[in-house]
Design an enzyme around this catalytic site. Structure first.
Site, PDB file in Angstrom:
ATOM      1  N   THR A 133       0.869  -1.180   0.000  1.00  0.00           N
ATOM      2  CA  THR A 133       0.000   0.000   0.000  1.00  0.00           C
ATOM      3  C   THR A 133       0.904   1.227   0.000  1.00  0.00           C
ATOM      4  O   THR A 133       1.589   1.499   0.982  1.00  0.00           O
ATOM      5  CB  THR A 133      -0.919   0.016   1.234  1.00  0.00           C
ATOM      6  N   LYS A 190      -7.902   1.144  -2.339  1.00  0.00           N
ATOM      7  CA  LYS A 190      -7.345   0.594  -1.099  1.00  0.00           C
ATOM      8  C   LYS A 190      -7.371   1.629   0.013  1.00  0.00           C
ATOM      9  O   LYS A 190      -7.684   1.318   1.171  1.00  0.00           O
ATOM     10  CB  LYS A 190      -5.912   0.110  -1.324  1.00  0.00           C
TER      11      LYS A 190
END
Length: 292
Positions: A98, A173
């Protein structure tokens, strides 16, 4: 057979590499820290462990990275003695860390200039999802590259979604992380409220999980919060990092998001506890921000 290099055998990456190998795919793996116990398990599952990035990626058709933060991804993909140094032209690079949408777009452009393809494919589901191959995978990049990589994603996840151009997977995300973090704070507050009302807080989990207030956070982390079990599936420090990336993505002229701002503060408070070691605990340890 497609040759796959997997770089990063952490809590998530180790299990993900193992699940790819279980699908009779050729996996060569490298980790910055040698000698992790997961390496033994991975080897038994058919993953070949090597000592350098060069050994992992030289013959790879697809390279997957799963590490902690933007600087880690950049170092592994574009730094000295990196993937870009040794990968053959046309190799598909898939980053499952991420790192935020802006960084993903920048890295995609830099890799493209070097003749390499790139997908950003962050995941959700924690260590349990990684172990059980039930991850949610959000993918940004070229649609044809996504379709090429789909069988590999299916070896690791249950819900796989193409979200659009480069950075789109990261954007979704970060939306996921906002939902997780804010919902987790609400779980903590409901538990604290129940205690204040003199009722068993386990009833919050037992009863509320079955109704409109039910959530993954409540069902899976509620009892751990009550029991004081803060072992990490996903650590405070990682969620704090993800919320930082979300704030950077918002920019200075965005509309205020008060629940997001408050929740970010809670994570940072706990991250700073225990002489800076609070960040090693699981995300549900943010209950400590209400108690200490």
């Amino acid at each position: 057979m497609t040759n796959i290099a997997f770089l990063g055998l952490g809590i998530m990456g180790g299990s993900m590499a193992i699940n790819i190998a279980k699908h009779n795919l050729s996996v060569t793996a490298w980790n910055r820290t040698a000698g992790r116990p997961i390496a033994v398990i991975a080897t038994a599952a058919g993953v070949k462990i090597v000592e350098t990035i060069e050994q992992a990626v030289t013959k790879a058709d697809i390279v997957i990275t799963c590490v902690s933060d933007v600087q880690d991804v950049r170092s592994i993909l574009l730094g000295e003695n990196s993937v870009a140094t040794y990968a053959k032209q046309g190799t598909l690079i898939i980053d499952m860390s991420t790192i935020g949408s802006q960084a993903a777009r920048e890295i995609a452009n830099e890799l493209q200039a070097k003749g390499l393809r790139f997908l950003d494919a962050p995941v959700s589901g924690g260590d349990i999802g990684a172990q059980n191959a039930t991850l949610t995978i959000m993918v940004g990049g070229d649609r044809l590259d996504f379709e090429e990589a789909l069988p590999i994603f299916q070896a690791m996840g249950k819900s796989i979604t193409y979200c659009g151009e480069s950075g789109s997977g990261q954007a979704i995300k970060l939306c996921n992380q906002l939902l997780c973090a804010i919902n987790l704070a609400s779980v903590c507050e409901a538990i604290e409220f129940a205690i204040g009302q003199g009722v068993d807080p386990k009833l919050v989990v037992e009863v509320c999980s079955t109704g409109a207030a039910g959530s993954w956070q409540l069902a899976n982390l509620g009892n751990k919060i009550i029991d004081g079990d803060f072992a990490p599936g996903f650590a405070i420090k990682h969620m704090s990092k993800d919320l930082r990336l979300a704030k950077e993505a918002l920019g200075e002229n965005s509309k205020p998001l008060p629940a997001f701002e408050l929740t970010s503060q809670l994570f940072n408070i706990v991250k700073a506890m225990d002489d800076g070691q609070g960040g090693e605990q699981g995300t549900h340890a943010i209950i400590r921000a209400y108690r200490e």
